[in-house]
Structures are given as C-alpha cells and as structure tokens.
Scaffold this active site. Sequence first.
Site, short mmCIF file in Angstrom:
data_model
loop_
_atom_site.label_atom_id
_atom_site.label_comp_id
_atom_site.label_asym_id
_atom_site.label_seq_id
_atom_site.Cartn_x
_atom_site.Cartn_y
_atom_site.Cartn_z
N ASP A 123 -6.24 -3.75 1.09
CA ASP A 123 -4.93 -3.46 0.68
C ASP A 123 -4.73 -3.17 2.45
O ASP A 123 -5.01 -3.37 3.24
CB ASP A 123 -5.50 -2.02 -0.04
CG ASP A 123 -4.12 -1.65 -0.02
OD1 ASP A 123 -2.41 -2.27 -0.20
OD2 ASP A 123 -4.53 -0.18 -1.02
N GLU A 129 1.73 7.24 -3.44
CA GLU A 129 0.88 7.36 -3.57
C GLU A 129 0.80 8.87 -2.81
O GLU A 129 1.28 9.20 -3.37
CB GLU A 129 0.93 6.47 -1.69
CG GLU A 129 0.79 4.45 -2.49
CD GLU A 129 0.41 4.07 -1.31
OE1 GLU A 129 -0.39 3.98 -0.10
OE2 GLU A 129 1.09 2.63 -1.39
C1 BGC Z 1 -0.08 0.11 -1.57
C2 BGC Z 1 -0.70 -0.79 -2.66
C3 BGC Z 1 0.26 -1.63 -1.85
C4 BGC Z 1 0.51 -2.79 -0.18
C5 BGC Z 1 1.16 -3.09 -0.14
C6 BGC Z 1 -0.47 -0.29 0.04
O1 BGC Z 1 -0.21 0.77 0.62
O2 BGC Z 1 -1.51 0.95 -1.67
O3 BGC Z 1 -0.86 -0.82 -3.48
O4 BGC Z 1 0.31 -3.30 -2.85
O5 BGC Z 1 0.55 -1.29 0.56
O6 BGC Z 1 2.83 -2.97 -0.15
#
Ligand code: BGC
Length: 639
Positions: free
Chosen positions: A333, A530
């Site tokens: 991630d 998030e």
């Molecule tokens: C998230 C992921 C995402 C990634 C790329 C992260 O902050 O947890 O779900 O795919 O960013 O944007």
Amino acid sequence: MSRCRQFLPPLLVLWIVCACLCSCQVLPQRNTSAPLSRFDDQVQLLLEKMTLDEKIGQMIQADQEHLQDINDIQTYHLGSLLSGGDSDPEAGNTLQDWTDMVDQYQQLALETRLGIPLLYGVDAVHGHSNVLGAVLFPHNIGLGCTENPELVKEIGRITALEMQATGIRWAFAPCVTVPRDDRWGRTYEGFSEEPQLVARLGAAATLGLQGDDLSDPYSVAACAKHYIADGGTTAVLEEVRGGRRNTGNNFGGEGAAGRKGYRVRLDQGNSEMSEEELRAIHLPPYISAIDAGVATIMPSYSSWNGVKCSASKRLLTEILKEELGFEGFLISDYRAINQVHPDYKTAIGICINAGMDMGMVPRQYREFYGYLKELVEEGVVPMSRIDDAVTRILRVKYAMGLFDLERCHLADRSLWESFGCDEHRQVARQAVRESLVLLKNKKQVLPLGKKATRIHVVGESADNLGDQCGGWTIRWQGQRGEVTPGGTTVLTAIRQTVGEDTEVTYQSDGAGGEGADVIVVVVGEPPYAEGNGDSADLSLSSEQEKIFERARQADVPVVVVLFSGRPLIINSLIEQADAVIAAWLPGTEGQGITDVLFGDYRPTGKLSFTWPRSAGQHPINVGNEEYDPLFEYGYGLSY
Ligand code: BGC
C-alpha cells in the site's frame, strides 16, 4: 478492550457454516484460464537478459506526481506508476489529459533497452473514479445490498472499458475487506460485514475487471485489497490535541465513547484475533479472488496481533503464496513500507523478505532502488527472492498480452466514444435501484405518485453530486458539489420523472414544505475517505438534523433518502419519518433513486451490514451471540 479470542463463539461458527453452505451454489464461475505460471518459460528467457538494476526497477511503483524527473522511468527502469488519490495529470483532469499523460509515460518505458511496458495503476474503486465524466457506480456497501454478482461483474467490465480508454490497465480494486466495525472510515469500501457475501461479490468484481482472460484487450488487472483483516482492527481512543477534531466529516471528535477530547481510531490499526478467526472471517474473500484468477493483491497497512501485515512472512508467503497458491504479485500500500521500521532500508528488507513483490513507493523510489540493490549485494535479500518477485510481475505482464508485438501498447482512443456513455449509465442506474434498502414505509407513503400536485425536496445533498458519490471521487476525499459532469442528482431525477402537472419545489434548508403532497428530505454524511472517516459518533450533524426538523414542521408526509457510508445512529429520525431509504453512496445516477421512489422498481435491496440501535453496540455483526440491532442483517422492505 481486546477482542482477541482463542476460540470462535459457537453461534458464529454455526452462522459461518450456514452462510458457506448457502453461498456455495451461487458463487460466480471460477475463471477457467490456465495459471499465471504458464508464462514462466517466456519470463525465464527475459529474466536471464535482465541486470539486477532492471530487476529492481520492475519492483518499483512510483507516483507520477512525485517523479523527480520524467526520465526516471528509463533511468530507474520503473516497472509501474500510479496515480494516488489526488495525483492528476498536470494538464487537467479530463479524459484526454489522462490518456495523453499515461501514453507519454508508456512511450518512455517502451523505449528502454528491454522495452518492458509499464503497468499503470489507479483506484478505480467505483468506476474510473479519478477522471471527469466517468460513470460512477455505488460504492461497495451499496453493491453488497444488491446481492447480485452478475451485476457486480458487469460493473467491473464497464469500469475496465472506461479505464482502457485512458490506457490504464490496473485497478486497485476490488476492496474485499470485511468491515466489522461501522465506526471505521472505510466501511463503505466493503461489500458486507459477512465474509461469504464479500467473497462472492469480490470474485464477481475480479472476473468483471479481468474478463475471461487477462489478455483480452478490454480487461484490466484487478487487485484484491487490503490483505488482511483491515476491517477487523480494534477501536482505540486517541486524544485530540490542540482542539483538532475528527476531520473529514461533520461529526466532531468529542463523541468517542462520550469523552470530550478523544476520538476513535480504527484505520491502519491492529486486528487482535486468533488465526482461526482470521481464517473464518477475513480470509474467504482472498480465497475466492485467487480462485477467480486475481492478478495482484495489496497487503494492508494494518497489523495482525501487533505485526504489520506488510511485514509478515506468515501472511504473505506462507498463507497466500504457498498455501493458497497465489501466482500473481503483491503490491504494497501507499508508503506502507515506511511504517514497518523507522529505518527505510531495514523496512524494505523486511517487507521484500516477507514476500512483498512490488513497492508502492510514491516519492522515495530512488532510495528504494538504491537500498534494495545494497540489500541484495549485502546478502540480506537473497537473489532468489528478487527473481521470484520479478517473475511474478512479468507473469502478469505476459498474461495481459503486454509483450504482444502486434498490439498497440498505448491507449485505445476509439473507446473515448463510449466513455461515460448512456449504456454504461444505465447499468449504474440499475445498480443504484438494486442497492437501495427501504427501512421504513409507514402507511405505504411510498411509492410516490407521479401526478402529485407538488413535491417538495429539501437538503443540500438533494442537488449535490459530490455528496451522492462520496469519497474516492475525483479527489481522494471526495468533494461536495459539482464534482464531475454528466451525472444526475436526486433533485434533477425527480424533476425528470414527474408528470407535467406536478410542481417540484426545492429548498436546501428544509423549509417551505407547507401544503406540498410530500417532502423528500435528502440528508446524510458528507464525503470522506480512509482514517478521516473514523468516527465514534455516527449520528447526523446538527445542520442535517435541522433540515429534517424543519421539514417535519410542515406537517405533510416526509420521505427520507439517506446518503451514508455506513448505518448511522438516527433512531429518532427513523421513528419520526414516514419512509426512510438507505441509499448509501450511490454515485452519479440519481435516477436509480427515483426508480424506487416512484415505484418503477420495487425495492429489493437487503442490508449487507447490521444496523445498530445505539453507538454503544459497536461493533455489532450478524452471528454475534448478543444480537439486538435496530435492523438486522438482510433486512429490507418492499412494496
Ligand atoms: C489506500 C489504498 C489505495 C492506495 C493508492 C492508499 O492510501 O489505502 O486503498 O489503493 O492508497 O491510492
């Protein structure tokens, strides 16, 4: 308080067994394509030609907005680029801007010594959601309520087509999390709190994105995320310093467990549970995604019993690769590697040795390149691990037909014509109407008549595509207002639906409903994504409550359409309203809502999450020994 359990409660076990038996018959078809390792002979030939530098380059994914020099694509032999949540093309955010940008990067990769094409990745999590004018589907929580794998597969297929129009061939989707605590800001990214439903729909989404075969020019690589138990973390109370509140929503931070100055934190936390519980609740979606042929998996920021998932050899290598036979590759991630150890080089060594194959290292890709090379030369990371990682990455690239010389590796601009087209919007509209859950319908106030004299609509969200779409829409956190062109708000959809003789009036603050036949109140949560959405106080903001209160004072029937990323604690609203529809975060096609409001479609949506009575019940999930929710899992009225 720890939720760590050595043994699963008997009721939960019984529930899981029943759910497994029921879902067996309706699992989407397994992808019949041969395993990814069938390309290993070709991969081997290429691998033999590659220098260590070129191999390490394949293991890097930088964020395009943080490229220090565009020529770094060639200098560092980059295998992949991404656009993170807010990483738009410099020129703008249109279809053409995206396509030109991605093509330019791809061209540079094709001109390198070995000409290995880039894999470009984006969070196409509810449609190609970064690009203006794309069709945006309901977030996964809504799709969970449809219980319709065929529809979810079709959404994946359309998303892949709209992505292909921009030359992007990798979606960081589907999110197959099993959110177990609605206070988590990513609850809406999950289909359900129930693992088997997530498994079914996650596999369907994978098959839709990847098509019958990855080499299909209209398919994209999928990415099951976030492995594992990102939705099973323990809630912790965090002190709010300097008056800073729980940003990203209107709820404020003081609600956490009723203590002022504290807020709840679940995102990127620690899941405390036995391996038995982990396997029962959080592993099934990955098993079915692998069965469906998923090309990539993203390990989670979160930890399992104190160990970061991204650093766990047990989780990445032993369970995923050795036991489940996953042949694709693991992508970390965004900056997740940095969280594993304060020393970046040490962190890289730990993650790669645990089984991570590609680092999503948005900014520090040059350092990653240098450190990983040193780690190999020092013998900390064995060459066999590098070869395994690169083999996995190249397998996917071969499987996708990226080395096919007959094929153009740039975007298929002929797909621009169908980008955001009506046919795609009709599928989104279907998804919206099937995702709505009718929670209450007193005296059959719904469906509304199309020949009413006056329908009064209130609430800012009624005419607000941004609120309708939620987070991960054009911006990472989403954005209120006219976030993208081409969609239909609820207000517009109502105006389009009623007969000529019906007057539709609108007042955002809730007033003006006196004398109308009915008031449609649209309220809910503003967009967030998030950890910014972590919140203990899942009630409506006072502004939103006031809108409802004003509407009620008009003394005419009140129908509430609720936009939210999770079940909210709104008992008095539910009690006082005549009808309530949980519309989740439906995306751009508001007509799916009017299909239900006016009875052109009889509601079929069923809650894929338990709806609690009070904040004190969190976390509450179907199968709990003590289970007394306001609306149980699977609830949903019809007419
Ligand atoms: C998230 C992921 C995402 C990634 C790329 C992260 O902050 O947890 O779900 O795919 O960013 O944007």
